[in-house]
Design an enzyme around this catalytic site. Structure first.
Site, PDB file in Angstrom:
ATOM      1  N   GLU A   7      33.056  43.915  39.936  1.00 24.91           N
ATOM      2  CA  GLU A   7      32.293  42.768  39.435  1.00 24.91           C
ATOM      3  C   GLU A   7      30.859  42.765  39.930  1.00 24.91           C
ATOM      4  O   GLU A   7      29.952  42.344  39.226  1.00 24.91           O
ATOM      5  CB  GLU A   7      32.987  41.461  39.839  1.00 24.91           C
ATOM      6  CG  GLU A   7      32.369  40.226  39.210  1.00 24.91           C
ATOM      7  CD  GLU A   7      33.302  39.036  39.244  1.00 24.91           C
ATOM      8  OE1 GLU A   7      32.789  37.905  39.364  1.00 24.91           O
ATOM      9  OE2 GLU A   7      34.534  39.216  39.147  1.00 24.91           O
ATOM     10  N   LYS A   8      30.659  43.248  41.182  1.00 23.86           N
ATOM     11  CA  LYS A   8      29.331  43.186  41.788  1.00 23.86           C
ATOM     12  C   LYS A   8      29.049  44.506  42.503  1.00 23.86           C
ATOM     13  O   LYS A   8      29.975  45.220  42.909  1.00 23.86           O
ATOM     14  CB  LYS A   8      29.241  42.044  42.807  1.00 23.86           C
ATOM     15  CG  LYS A   8      29.638  40.680  42.258  1.00 23.86           C
ATOM     16  CD  LYS A   8      29.616  39.648  43.365  1.00 23.86           C
ATOM     17  CE  LYS A   8      30.191  38.319  42.894  1.00 23.86           C
ATOM     18  NZ  LYS A   8      31.656  38.361  42.774  1.00 23.86           N
ATOM     19  N   ASP A 101      36.776  40.447  40.437  1.00 24.82           N
ATOM     20  CA  ASP A 101      37.408  39.385  41.214  1.00 24.82           C
ATOM     21  C   ASP A 101      38.777  39.053  40.642  1.00 24.82           C
ATOM     22  O   ASP A 101      38.998  39.074  39.427  1.00 24.82           O
ATOM     23  CB  ASP A 101      36.544  38.122  41.219  1.00 24.82           C
ATOM     24  CG  ASP A 101      35.401  38.207  42.228  1.00 24.82           C
ATOM     25  OD1 ASP A 101      35.357  39.193  43.002  1.00 24.82           O
ATOM     26  OD2 ASP A 101      34.558  37.294  42.248  1.00 24.82           O
ATOM     27  N   ASP A 103      40.700  36.759  39.482  1.00 22.14           N
ATOM     28  CA  ASP A 103      40.897  35.469  38.830  1.00 22.14           C
ATOM     29  C   ASP A 103      40.652  35.647  37.340  1.00 22.14           C
ATOM     30  O   ASP A 103      40.334  36.740  36.878  1.00 22.14           O
ATOM     31  CB  ASP A 103      39.987  34.389  39.423  1.00 22.14           C
ATOM     32  CG  ASP A 103      38.508  34.754  39.362  1.00 22.14           C
ATOM     33  OD1 ASP A 103      38.133  35.615  38.542  1.00 22.14           O
ATOM     34  OD2 ASP A 103      37.725  34.179  40.131  1.00 22.14           O
ATOM     35  N   TYR A 319      39.517  35.898  49.935  1.00 24.29           N
ATOM     36  CA  TYR A 319      38.936  35.467  48.659  1.00 24.29           C
ATOM     37  C   TYR A 319      38.749  33.952  48.626  1.00 24.29           C
ATOM     38  O   TYR A 319      39.695  33.192  48.859  1.00 24.29           O
ATOM     39  CB  TYR A 319      39.841  35.915  47.515  1.00 24.29           C
ATOM     40  CG  TYR A 319      39.309  35.609  46.147  1.00 24.29           C
ATOM     41  CD1 TYR A 319      38.207  36.284  45.637  1.00 24.29           C
ATOM     42  CD2 TYR A 319      39.896  34.630  45.354  1.00 24.29           C
ATOM     43  CE1 TYR A 319      37.714  36.002  44.371  1.00 24.29           C
ATOM     44  CE2 TYR A 319      39.421  34.345  44.083  1.00 24.29           C
ATOM     45  CZ  TYR A 319      38.318  35.030  43.606  1.00 24.29           C
ATOM     46  OH  TYR A 319      37.830  34.748  42.363  1.00 24.29           O
ATOM     47  N   ARG A 321      37.707  31.693  46.107  1.00 23.90           N
ATOM     48  CA  ARG A 321      37.891  30.811  44.940  1.00 23.90           C
ATOM     49  C   ARG A 321      39.373  30.541  44.688  1.00 23.90           C
ATOM     50  O   ARG A 321      39.868  30.649  43.573  1.00 23.90           O
ATOM     51  CB  ARG A 321      37.237  31.440  43.709  1.00 23.90           C
ATOM     52  CG  ARG A 321      35.731  31.621  43.867  1.00 23.90           C
ATOM     53  CD  ARG A 321      35.150  32.475  42.764  1.00 23.90           C
ATOM     54  NE  ARG A 321      33.770  32.827  43.021  1.00 23.90           N
ATOM     55  CZ  ARG A 321      32.716  32.313  42.392  1.00 23.90           C
ATOM     56  NH1 ARG A 321      32.902  31.403  41.465  1.00 23.90           N
ATOM     57  NH2 ARG A 321      31.504  32.696  42.689  1.00 23.90           N
TER      58      ARG A 321
END
Length: 671
Positions: A7-8, A101, A103, A319, A321
């Site tokens: 993701e990043k 991530d 999610d 994590y 979130r």
């Protein structure tokens, strides 16, 4: 070639290091048969209405509803270069691992790209709960099959398309209707933002409507065996409101006078109860945001940013979130490693860690209550406290304390309630005697256990009392008090209200459908929703509180109740969860949303909004009403007789009693 899609960039670097992909390339790392590349958040975005046709550049009710027959996404211009790299690598991949991530938004970030690139090869899912090396290695050894997480993509896609349908259609609809009524601003409608805004508007109206009522209390200082303690007068029935507050001053005054002359109070009944309090759970994101808002005054976005930094940059916590404070039972085996890592990170913890029972299994360890994510806890490896900012260390300390609390005994105290009589008046004294400090040793005054003023008053230690004993009256105080209005929301309290919106729903039909755990928004999006409302000046900061602006009241009054009702949105959130669980299809949900939007457009197409408009100044040259216009330097007042009269005035930054800024004219074309 096996491609890992992260993701990043920072996430890609961590995973590449563990995989041994050490050769840095343009937008990627590579090794033997492996390439690790990354997105920069969402590399693609939904095409706006004008992307479906030139006619949609101008806002017009006649063109509504806009419901795409075939949904389209396009690369973001700001990250087009990285998208080109990812597209090329995906095109060369023989197998792919989604490593975004863990999610539904992370799933969407990856899957949208794979769909756009036309990738049809095998897919596996890397599901990470922490970015330290040990956690990455463990996750690499237990890759999930693609089908297991695919429903999360459909859930995120449903959320994205529903937001588009409601935001694009209803913002245009009510903005145009607002213009017809003379309102120059944009009436921005959102699936989650509008009901969130209504929560604040309703609270502010409740405060504005509140009428303070006087009431009276009598506080009595008693003594026995050389020890003083405080008791409260118990008003007789028929003199109080539903909360037990005395509303009749003469009754309270007479009681105070009698107690003064009575000089002694006799103990009628003493009851002592042993209370055992379990440690609070590890944090989920929402509870962390609530505590950091209340104790540290942090905005919810700032708390999320700090938690993300602790996870990504410092590898200190798991994590962030997460929507669950529970922990999987399998992680009990990791307890010694986590505690050793904490001690290596901060040797000053040694005395406390020696008191821990490493074999203790608190209520936090519960597989049945763990969702896709578990509570936010420290990782298996030491971290560098000196590399953290002061705020990061403070938030890390809270997360660490809630984990350590799981291995300390229950907090135990004796709660004593004594009923007394003095000159025919009833008194009550409440005392608290701590027997076992337990987990409060580590949390001290932090966390949800921190006492409020009322609780602090009840925490006094009573002297040994028994039935029939007499206590001297040392002091009697008659207090004239007033009921207080509800407090404005803070950001943390608004997050709490969004999470527990089912409790606030009054419609019996909605309440029946809603689960008590259903909220609006998700742990990952609530901060951005609040930030968006602040950015649009619908919400205003007032110290730690947030208040609704005039524009917010205008919007909530203009839109149909169903759009602003948190219960309606909570029902949709339940539907998104059902899609994520494979119990509802994406198409069925979007069909219902499309039909609902079309029905609203038809219903309000010819409506006339009743909007309270702010006063406009008179032209200083001719006295005619002025209109707000937008020029190169921003908004200004212009004479309504322009060009015959060229009188102008600046738009002042002064605010009204709620602090609402002047509304700016929207740049969108409207017909």
């Amino acid at each position: 070639m096996r491609v890992f899609l992260c993701e990043k960039p920072s996430q890609g670097k961590d995973i590449a290091r563990v995989l041994g992909a050490s050769q840095r390339g343009s937008g990627c790392y590579s090794g033997a048969g492996i390439v690790v590349t990354w997105c920069i958040g969402h590399l693609v975005e939904a095409v706006p209405p004008e992307g479906y046709g030139e006619q949609y550049k101008r806002w017009s009710i006649e063109q509504l509803p806009i419901i795409p027959e075939r949904w389209r996404v396009e690369p973001k211009s700001a990250t087009a270069a990285q998208f080109k790299i990812v597209k090329q690598l995906v095109g060369q991949a023989t197998e792919l691992v989604i490593a975004t991530d863990a999610d539904r938004e992370g799933e969407m970030i990856a899957r949208e790209i794979l769909d756009l690139c036309g990738y049809r090869g095998p897919i596996e899912r890397l599901w990470l709960s922490a970015l330290n090396d040990a956690s990455i290695r463990k996750a690499l050894g237990t890759l999930k099959p693609s089908d297991e997480t695919l429903p999360l993509y459909y859930s995120a896609l449903a959320r994205s398309r529903a937001d588009w349908l409601i935001g694009m259609n209803l913002s245009r609809l009510f903005t145009v209707l607002g213009r017809r009524a003379g309102y120059s601003g944009v009436l921005s409608v959102g699936r989650v933002q509008t009901p969130t805004l209504k929560l604040v508007v309703d609270r502010d109206r409740e405060i504005a409507r509140f009428v303070s009522m006087p009431y009276w209390a009598v506080e009595v200082v008693l003594s026995h065996a050389g020890q003083s303690f405080t008791a409260s007068w118990m008003p007789p029935e028929g003199t109080t409101d539903v909360t037990g507050r005395c509303l009749q001053q003469p009754v309270a005054q007479q009681a105070a006078d009698r107690i003064r002359t009575g000089r002694e109070a006799q103990v009628l009944l003493v009851e002592t109860e042993r209370v055992r309090e379990a440690a609070p759970l590890p944090f989920d994101l929402g509870s962390l945001q609530e505590v950091c808002s209340r104790q540290l005054g942090l905005d919810v976005q700032e708390t999320l940013d700090i938690a993300q930094s602790l996870y990504e940059t410092h590898k200190a916590t798991t994590y962030p979130r997460s929507d669950s404070g529970y922990l999987p039972e399998s992680m009990l085996a990791e307890v010694p490693a986590v505690l050793d890592a904490l001690l290596a990170t901060d040797p000053s913890l040694r005395p406390l860690i020696h008191q821990l029972d490493r074999t203790q299994r608190s209520r936090a360890w519960n597989d049945s209550k763990v969702t896709a994510h578990h509570g936010i806890i420290p990782t298996l490896e030491p971290t560098q406290l000196t590399a953290m900012s002061e705020k990061e260390r403070t938030v890390y300390g809270l997360i660490r304390a809630h984990y350590l609390a799981q291995f300390l005994p229950h907090h135990e105290f004796d709660r004593t309630v004594a009923l007394l009589s003095c000159a025919g008046q009833s008194l009550q004294a409440v005392g608290k005697q701590v027997v076992v400090p337990g987990w409060r040793l580590v949390l001290a005054n932090n966390g949800p256990d921190a006492m409020d003023d009322e609780a602090a008053q009840r925490s006094q230690i009573l002297p040994p009392l028994a039935n029939g004993m007499r206590c001297g009256v040392e002091q009697v105080e008659l207090k004239a008090l007033k009921t207080l209005p509800p407090k404005p929301y803070t950001q943390g309290e608004l997050v709490k209200a969004m999470r527990g919106v089912a409790k606030l729903v009054t419609d019996p039909r909605l309440k029946k459908k809603l689960k008590e755990t259903t909220g609006i928004g998700t742990e990952a999006t609530r901060a951005s929703i609040i930030n968006g409302l602040l950015g649009r000046s619908y919400l205003l900061k007032k110290g730690r509180a947030i208040r609704a602006s005039d524009a917010a009241f205008t919007l909530i009054d203009a839109v149909p109740a169903a759009i602003a009702d948190p219960g309606t949105t909570a029902i949709w959130e339940q539907a998104l969860d059902m899609i994520g669980a494979g119990q509802m299809t994406l198409d069925a949900f979007i069909d219902k949303q499309s039909a609902w939007v079309a029905q609203l457009v038809q219903q309000y197409r010819s409506a006339t909004l009743s909007i309270k408009l702010p006063p406009t100044p008179a032209c200083p040259q001719c006295g005619s009403p002025m209109r707000e216009r937008t020029g190169k330097s921003g908004a200004f007042w212009s004479c309504s007789r322009y060009p015959d009269c060229k009188g102008t005035l600046p738009v002042e930054s002064s605010t009204d009693k709620r602090g609402a800024p002047r509304k700016r004219r929207a740049s969108s074309k409207v017909s």
